[in-house]
Design a protein around this motif. Structure first.
Motif, PDB file in Angstrom:
ATOM      1  N   LEU A  56      76.988  40.426 149.052  1.00 46.31           N
ATOM      2  CA  LEU A  56      75.872  41.170 148.468  1.00 46.31           C
ATOM      3  C   LEU A  56      76.124  41.306 146.971  1.00 46.31           C
ATOM      4  N   ARG A  57      75.050  41.144 146.181  1.00 49.57           N
ATOM      5  CA  ARG A  57      75.198  41.219 144.720  1.00 49.57           C
ATOM      6  C   ARG A  57      74.244  42.251 144.141  1.00 49.57           C
ATOM      7  N   HIS A  58      74.788  43.059 143.260  1.00 52.50           N
ATOM      8  CA  HIS A  58      74.018  44.085 142.554  1.00 52.50           C
ATOM      9  C   HIS A  58      73.486  43.472 141.263  1.00 52.50           C
ATOM     10  N   THR A  59      72.165  43.560 141.036  1.00 51.00           N
ATOM     11  CA  THR A  59      71.558  42.838 139.915  1.00 51.00           C
ATOM     12  C   THR A  59      71.118  43.740 138.760  1.00 51.00           C
ATOM     13  N   THR A  93      61.896  61.393 136.906  1.00 48.76           N
ATOM     14  CA  THR A  93      63.069  61.007 136.125  1.00 48.76           C
ATOM     15  C   THR A  93      64.334  61.323 136.900  1.00 48.76           C
ATOM     16  N   ASN A  94      65.112  60.283 137.163  1.00 45.90           N
ATOM     17  CA  ASN A  94      66.384  60.419 137.871  1.00 45.90           C
ATOM     18  C   ASN A  94      67.494  60.609 136.836  1.00 45.90           C
ATOM     19  N   GLU A  95      68.018  61.833 136.742  1.00 46.85           N
ATOM     20  CA  GLU A  95      69.063  62.149 135.770  1.00 46.85           C
ATOM     21  C   GLU A  95      70.452  62.054 136.380  1.00 46.85           C
ATOM     22  N   GLY A  96      70.543  61.566 137.622  1.00 48.16           N
ATOM     23  CA  GLY A  96      71.828  61.514 138.302  1.00 48.16           C
ATOM     24  C   GLY A  96      72.707  60.345 137.915  1.00 48.16           C
ATOM     25  N   GLY A  97      72.141  59.343 137.242  1.00 48.13           N
ATOM     26  CA  GLY A  97      72.935  58.212 136.767  1.00 48.13           C
ATOM     27  C   GLY A  97      73.109  57.082 137.758  1.00 48.13           C
ATOM     28  N   GLN A  98      72.611  57.257 138.994  1.00 45.18           N
ATOM     29  CA  GLN A  98      72.707  56.197 139.992  1.00 45.18           C
ATOM     30  C   GLN A  98      71.316  55.732 140.403  1.00 45.18           C
ATOM     31  N   SER A  99      71.215  54.425 140.704  1.00 45.91           N
ATOM     32  CA  SER A  99      69.970  53.869 141.216  1.00 45.91           C
ATOM     33  C   SER A  99      70.093  53.659 142.714  1.00 45.91           C
ATOM     34  N   ALA A 100      69.016  53.903 143.440  1.00 41.37           N
ATOM     35  CA  ALA A 100      69.024  53.645 144.881  1.00 41.37           C
ATOM     36  C   ALA A 100      68.957  52.149 145.140  1.00 41.37           C
ATOM     37  N   ALA A 101      69.708  51.685 146.125  1.00 39.27           N
ATOM     38  CA  ALA A 101      69.647  50.276 146.504  1.00 39.27           C
ATOM     39  C   ALA A 101      68.262  49.954 147.040  1.00 39.27           C
ATOM     40  N   ALA A 102      67.705  48.831 146.605  1.00 31.51           N
ATOM     41  CA  ALA A 102      66.380  48.398 147.034  1.00 31.51           C
ATOM     42  C   ALA A 102      66.292  46.890 146.858  1.00 31.51           C
ATOM     43  N   ALA A 103      65.176  46.317 147.293  1.00 29.83           N
ATOM     44  CA  ALA A 103      65.020  44.856 147.231  1.00 29.83           C
ATOM     45  C   ALA A 103      65.111  44.335 145.807  1.00 29.83           C
ATOM     46  N   GLY A 104      64.789  45.178 144.828  1.00 32.53           N
ATOM     47  CA  GLY A 104      64.790  44.728 143.441  1.00 32.53           C
ATOM     48  C   GLY A 104      66.150  44.715 142.781  1.00 32.53           C
ATOM     49  N   ASN A 105      67.171  45.312 143.409  1.00 35.24           N
ATOM     50  CA  ASN A 105      68.476  45.365 142.742  1.00 35.24           C
ATOM     51  C   ASN A 105      69.662  45.001 143.629  1.00 35.24           C
ATOM     52  N   LEU A 106      69.428  44.687 144.901  1.00 35.44           N
ATOM     53  CA  LEU A 106      70.510  44.296 145.803  1.00 35.44           C
ATOM     54  C   LEU A 106      70.058  43.097 146.618  1.00 35.44           C
ATOM     55  N   ILE A 107      70.791  41.986 146.510  1.00 35.07           N
ATOM     56  CA  ILE A 107      70.396  40.761 147.199  1.00 35.07           C
ATOM     57  C   ILE A 107      71.566  40.213 148.022  1.00 35.07           C
ATOM     58  N   LEU A 154      78.183  50.886 144.227  1.00 35.00           N
ATOM     59  CA  LEU A 154      78.542  49.558 143.736  1.00 35.00           C
ATOM     60  C   LEU A 154      78.340  49.549 142.228  1.00 35.00           C
ATOM     61  N   ALA A 155      79.334  49.068 141.520  1.00 35.81           N
ATOM     62  CA  ALA A 155      79.279  49.067 140.056  1.00 35.81           C
ATOM     63  C   ALA A 155      78.203  48.090 139.564  1.00 35.81           C
ATOM     64  N   PRO A 156      77.737  48.254 138.318  1.00 38.20           N
ATOM     65  CA  PRO A 156      76.734  47.345 137.766  1.00 38.20           C
ATOM     66  C   PRO A 156      77.186  45.888 137.835  1.00 38.20           C
ATOM     67  N   ALA A 157      76.280  45.038 138.315  1.00 39.48           N
ATOM     68  CA  ALA A 157      76.492  43.580 138.403  1.00 39.48           C
ATOM     69  C   ALA A 157      77.646  43.188 139.322  1.00 39.48           C
ATOM     70  N   ALA A 158      78.124  44.111 140.133  1.00 39.97           N
ATOM     71  CA  ALA A 158      79.257  43.817 141.013  1.00 39.97           C
ATOM     72  C   ALA A 158      78.796  43.139 142.303  1.00 39.97           C
ATOM     73  N   ARG A 159      79.777  42.609 143.035  1.00 43.37           N
ATOM     74  CA  ARG A 159      79.524  41.957 144.313  1.00 43.37           C
ATOM     75  C   ARG A 159      80.454  42.565 145.358  1.00 43.37           C
ATOM     76  N   LEU A 160      80.052  42.450 146.631  1.00 45.01           N
ATOM     77  CA  LEU A 160      80.935  42.903 147.705  1.00 45.01           C
ATOM     78  C   LEU A 160      80.770  41.994 148.912  1.00 45.01           C
ATOM     79  N   ILE A 161      81.761  42.080 149.801  1.00 43.20           N
ATOM     80  CA  ILE A 161      81.827  41.196 150.964  1.00 43.20           C
ATOM     81  C   ILE A 161      81.763  42.006 152.245  1.00 43.20           C
ATOM     82  N   LEU A 162      80.975  41.516 153.209  1.00 47.32           N
ATOM     83  CA  LEU A 162      81.005  41.976 154.595  1.00 47.32           C
ATOM     84  C   LEU A 162      81.462  40.787 155.427  1.00 47.32           C
ATOM     85  N   THR A 163      82.390  41.006 156.342  1.00 48.63           N
ATOM     86  CA  THR A 163      82.991  39.882 157.056  1.00 48.63           C
ATOM     87  C   THR A 163      83.301  40.243 158.502  1.00 48.63           C
ATOM     88  N   GLU A 164      83.539  39.222 159.308  1.00 49.58           N
ATOM     89  CA  GLU A 164      83.900  39.476 160.709  1.00 49.58           C
ATOM     90  C   GLU A 164      85.357  39.897 160.849  1.00 49.58           C
TER      91      GLU A 164
END
Length: 372
Positions: free
Chosen positions: A293-296, A261-275, A322-332
């Motif tokens: 990148l989008r957090h699902t 049980t993770n009581e810290g309130g954050q989920s680790a980024a993984a293939a199931g939640n970051l695309i 990254l906040a729930p359902a948020a998106r972010l940009i990586l760019t040149e």
């Protein structure tokens, strides 16, 4: 590093005009290192698993006049991939089946040094077992000895007898079987404040891969012949981790579960939640390359240690979220992106080391903090 020191003993058979000895020199020089440094360096200069499997096969067929199983460091070939990784290959083994069927499982010389590293020895024993179970078997080879015996007008029955005796001897000296299990916390449920957890467990030499029911194959470090270690990502709340062990033939050979049980309130980024949700790889003149990148999921996402290993270079710093359902940009070019697209889209950073997206197509690999 002078290739002239290698030219006479290591003749190039293909791409001779390139006269490139770099990969071969790096391969040989690795064996000059102490065992602990050799273990770290080997994956950078050779395909370790391929080398260990060939050496396991060599141990089974017993060529007397070859490096590793014989007294002379010769009669083998090396293949260097374009990436530089070297493979060890059999060659000139007409002295096969001449060693005693009770010869030691591990040969000598520099190649023996590689095999005797504890994490390598476990894999080597696993290859011995797998080869015996697949094909190094008297019954399996009966049709082949009969076929080639007819062609050559001679009997190869003695080879079948050798296989039987050698296989029996090797199987009798492999480590005792131990079941696959998670031993962290004695396998009992526990709680943590972290978004990922290190798990330790036991397993036998037949394990080639450990998979998670949710994220697939996992990066595993073997501490010795019995103990494994891996890092598993956790979602916020209760996590039922189901781990399964598979052999070299992809067969399920063991499984175990643990609830964390993770009581810290954050989920680790993984293939199931970051695309990767958007790729702009070939913008119009005056445009800018970027990835989105989008957090699902519906929990705060811990991006610590997430990185690209292919395509572009970028690593998220520790404590990146990254906040729930948020998106972010990586760019040149972050400044150009904002000038073209506005400040509404969150820019996390720029591609590193001068990398960019290929217009001709490529593979982009995004790894989580556990290297999966």
């Amino acid at each position: 590093n002078n290739k002239e020191d290698y030219r006479w003993h290591t003749l190039i058979n293909t791409n001779r005009t390139r006269d490139d000895y770099d990969a071969i020199i790096a391969f040989f020089k690795a064996f000059d290192l102490p065992a602990n440094q050799l273990e770290k360096t080997a994956p950078m200069v050779m395909d370790v698993d391929s080398v260990l499997r060939t050496l396991a096969f060599q141990s089974l067929v017993g060529p007397a006049d070859a490096g590793f199983t014989g007294t002379n460091e010769h009669n083998f070939r090396l293949y260097a991939e374009p990436s530089g990784l070297v493979h060890y290959m059999p060659w000139d083994w007409d002295s096969a089946f001449q060693l005693s069927t009770s010869a030691a499982l591990v040969g000598g010389g520099q190649l023996g040094k590689l095999v005797k590293i504890p994490s390598h020895l476990r894999r080597y024993h696993g290859h011995l077992l797998d080869i015996i179970e697949r094909a190094f078997d008297e019954t399996y080879l009966e049709r082949w000895t009969a076929h080639y015996g007819d062609l050559a007008k001679q009997s190869f029955n003695s080879r079948r007898s050798y296989l039987r005796s050698r296989a029996t001897f090797v199987l009798g000296r492999l480590p005792d079987f131990i079941p696959f299990q998670i031993t962290t916390g004695d396998g009992e449920a526990f709680t943590t404040q972290d978004s990922s957890i290190q798990l330790i467990g036991n397993g036998w030499i037949d394990i080639a891969e450990i998979r998670s029911a949710t994220s697939g194959p996992l990066h595993v470090d073997w501490l010795d012949e019995e103990r494994w270690r891996l890092v598993a990502p956790l979602n916020a709340g209760e996590n039922l981790l189901e781990l399964s062990a598979f052999n070299h033939r992809g067969e399920l050979i063991g499984s175990d579960t643990i609830t964390i049980t993770n009581e810290g309130g954050q989920s680790a980024a993984a293939a199931g939640n970051l695309i990767i949700s958007e790729i702009m790889y070939h913008p119009a003149d005056g445009g800018v390359e970027y990835l989105e990148l989008r957090h699902t999921s519906n929990a705060i996402l811990d991006l610590s240690g997430v990185r690209f290993s292919n395509g572009i270079t970028f690593s998220f710093a520790d404590d990146s979220t990254l906040a729930p359902a948020a998106r972010l940009i990586l760019t040149e070019n972050a400044q150009l992106f904002v000038s073209l697209h506005g400040e509404e889209r969150q820019v996390a950073g720029e591609f590193g080391n001068g990398t960019n997206l290929s217009n001709g197509g490529e593979t982009l690999t995004l790894l989580d903090a556990t290297a999966n």
